[in-house]
Design a protein around this motif. Structure first.
Motif, PDB file in Angstrom:
ATOM      1  N   LYS A 106       0.810  -1.216   0.000  1.00 24.11           N
ATOM      2  CA  LYS A 106       0.000   0.000   0.000  1.00 24.11           C
ATOM      3  C   LYS A 106       0.848   1.273   0.000  1.00 24.11           C
ATOM      4  CE  LYS A 106      -3.957  -2.253   0.745  1.00 24.11           C
ATOM      5  NZ  LYS A 106      -4.532  -2.897  -0.362  1.00 24.11           N
ATOM      6  N   LEU A 107       1.760   1.368  -0.931  1.00 24.61           N
ATOM      7  CA  LEU A 107       2.541   2.579  -1.064  1.00 24.61           C
ATOM      8  C   LEU A 107       1.660   3.700  -1.586  1.00 24.61           C
ATOM      9  CD1 LEU A 107       5.830   1.234  -2.713  1.00 24.61           C
ATOM     10  CD2 LEU A 107       5.476   1.877  -0.330  1.00 24.61           C
ATOM     11  N   THR A 108       1.964   4.903  -1.175  1.00 24.70           N
ATOM     12  CA  THR A 108       1.214   6.049  -1.665  1.00 24.70           C
ATOM     13  C   THR A 108       1.728   6.433  -3.040  1.00 24.70           C
ATOM     14  OG1 THR A 108       2.745   7.694  -0.775  1.00 24.70           O
ATOM     15  CG2 THR A 108       0.972   6.923   0.698  1.00 24.70           C
ATOM     16  N   LYS A 109       0.965   7.239  -3.735  1.00 23.42           N
ATOM     17  CA  LYS A 109       1.373   7.734  -5.051  1.00 23.42           C
ATOM     18  C   LYS A 109       2.696   8.483  -4.920  1.00 23.42           C
ATOM     19  CE  LYS A 109       0.912   9.236  -9.332  1.00 23.42           C
ATOM     20  NZ  LYS A 109       1.749   8.609 -10.314  1.00 23.42           N
ATOM     21  N   ARG A 110       2.848   9.293  -3.896  1.00 25.64           N
ATOM     22  CA  ARG A 110       4.094  10.055  -3.676  1.00 25.64           C
ATOM     23  C   ARG A 110       5.283   9.108  -3.465  1.00 25.64           C
ATOM     24  NH1 ARG A 110       7.481  13.652  -4.852  1.00 25.64           N
ATOM     25  NH2 ARG A 110       8.644  14.528  -3.140  1.00 25.64           N
ATOM     26  N   GLU A 111       5.072   8.023  -2.733  1.00 28.73           N
ATOM     27  CA  GLU A 111       6.147   7.055  -2.514  1.00 28.73           C
ATOM     28  C   GLU A 111       6.543   6.368  -3.821  1.00 28.73           C
ATOM     29  OE1 GLU A 111       5.405   5.764   2.119  1.00 28.73           O
ATOM     30  OE2 GLU A 111       4.067   4.955   0.575  1.00 28.73           O
ATOM     31  N   ALA A 141      11.590   8.117  -9.342  1.00 34.17           N
ATOM     32  CA  ALA A 141      12.581   9.169  -9.578  1.00 34.17           C
ATOM     33  C   ALA A 141      13.972   8.688  -9.182  1.00 34.17           C
ATOM     34  CB  ALA A 141      12.217  10.436  -8.805  1.00 34.17           C
ATOM     35  N   PHE A 142      14.068   7.995  -8.052  1.00 37.36           N
ATOM     36  CA  PHE A 142      15.363   7.466  -7.631  1.00 37.36           C
ATOM     37  C   PHE A 142      15.866   6.441  -8.631  1.00 37.36           C
ATOM     38  CE2 PHE A 142      17.705   4.066  -5.408  1.00 37.36           C
ATOM     39  CZ  PHE A 142      18.869   4.775  -5.152  1.00 37.36           C
ATOM     40  N   ARG A 143      15.009   5.528  -9.059  1.00 40.74           N
ATOM     41  CA  ARG A 143      15.405   4.489 -10.016  1.00 40.74           C
ATOM     42  C   ARG A 143      15.854   5.105 -11.332  1.00 40.74           C
ATOM     43  NH1 ARG A 143      17.533   1.627 -12.772  1.00 40.74           N
ATOM     44  NH2 ARG A 143      17.083  -0.487 -13.371  1.00 40.74           N
ATOM     45  N   PHE A 144      15.156   6.148 -11.770  1.00 44.58           N
ATOM     46  CA  PHE A 144      15.521   6.840 -13.001  1.00 44.58           C
ATOM     47  C   PHE A 144      16.893   7.504 -12.855  1.00 44.58           C
ATOM     48  CE2 PHE A 144      15.216  10.818 -15.605  1.00 44.58           C
ATOM     49  CZ  PHE A 144      15.337  10.216 -16.844  1.00 44.58           C
ATOM     50  N   SER A 145      17.123   8.200 -11.755  1.00 40.42           N
ATOM     51  CA  SER A 145      18.416   8.850 -11.519  1.00 40.42           C
ATOM     52  C   SER A 145      19.536   7.821 -11.417  1.00 40.42           C
ATOM     53  CB  SER A 145      18.380   9.689 -10.243  1.00 40.42           C
ATOM     54  OG  SER A 145      17.502  10.769 -10.401  1.00 40.42           O
ATOM     55  N   LEU A 146      19.257   6.726 -10.736  1.00 41.31           N
ATOM     56  CA  LEU A 146      20.251   5.662 -10.604  1.00 41.31           C
ATOM     57  C   LEU A 146      20.600   5.097 -11.975  1.00 41.31           C
ATOM     58  CD1 LEU A 146      21.939   3.862  -8.760  1.00 41.31           C
ATOM     59  CD2 LEU A 146      19.937   2.392  -8.492  1.00 41.31           C
ATOM     60  N   ARG A 147      19.606   4.851 -12.789  1.00 41.86           N
ATOM     61  CA  ARG A 147      19.849   4.294 -14.122  1.00 41.86           C
ATOM     62  C   ARG A 147      20.624   5.272 -14.993  1.00 41.86           C
ATOM     63  NH1 ARG A 147      22.257   1.328 -16.483  1.00 41.86           N
ATOM     64  NH2 ARG A 147      21.821   1.024 -18.641  1.00 41.86           N
ATOM     65  N   GLN A 148      20.318   6.589 -14.878  1.00 47.71           N
ATOM     66  CA  GLN A 148      21.068   7.589 -15.633  1.00 47.71           C
ATOM     67  C   GLN A 148      22.537   7.566 -15.220  1.00 47.71           C
ATOM     68  OE1 GLN A 148      18.627  11.084 -14.716  1.00 47.71           O
ATOM     69  NE2 GLN A 148      18.376  11.365 -16.916  1.00 47.71           N
TER      70      GLN A 148
END
Length: 151
Positions: A22-27, A33-40
């Motif tokens: 039950k993660l929130t939309k913000r989570e 965003a973290f996964r995207f930055s990590l992949r970049q």
């Protein structure tokens, strides 16, 4: 569902184990965003390694050896653990690095095993170039984490 660019949108519904938490939309946004930055950052590191004439795996091995806590060498088993690969894969990687003069292999007196050192001239030269290039880009990952409630 469509987007302004004409691409089709993908629904967020899934049946993965994380959905049950039950993660929130913000989570979810923060994780994405973290996964995207990590992949970049990882892609940038891979490209930097290739531009220096080494493979991303070789770069990661040199980093793991050079950055091993408390010393500048690691056993093949420790390297396998740091890279999250099978022992035989780490052996092959170290063999290739040693063949290119980037690391040396020395016997361990205690166990009879082998250790790797990134102290060879070719390894130091490659490491110095990569370190400068990647360090200049790693700040973006840190800024991304700070901007997304920390990672």
């Amino acid at each position: 569902m469509s987007t302004t660019t004409g691409e089709s949108a993908i629904s967020g519904a899934c049946c993965c184990p994380m959905a049950a938490s039950k993660l929130t939309k913000r989570e979810y946004e923060t994780l994405a965003a973290f996964r995207f930055s990590l992949r970049q950052f990882l892609r940038f590191s891979e490209e930097a390694a290739k531009s220096e004439g080494t493979t991303p795996q070789q770069y990661l091995a040199l980093l793991a050896i050079k950055g091993y806590p408390g010393r500048e060498w690691a056993t093949v088993g420790e390297l396998a653990e740091r890279l999250q690969v099978q022992h035989h894969s780490a052996v092959g990687l170290v063999d290739r690095l040693a063949g290119e003069g980037m690391v040396s292999r020395e016997p361990l007196r205690m166990t009879g095993g082998r250790c790797s050192s990134a102290s060879r001239r070719e390894g130091r030269s490659c490491w110095a170039s990569l370190r400068l290039s990647i360090a200049s880009n790693s700040g973006a990952l840190g800024r991304s984490c700070a901007g997304s409630s920390g990672c």
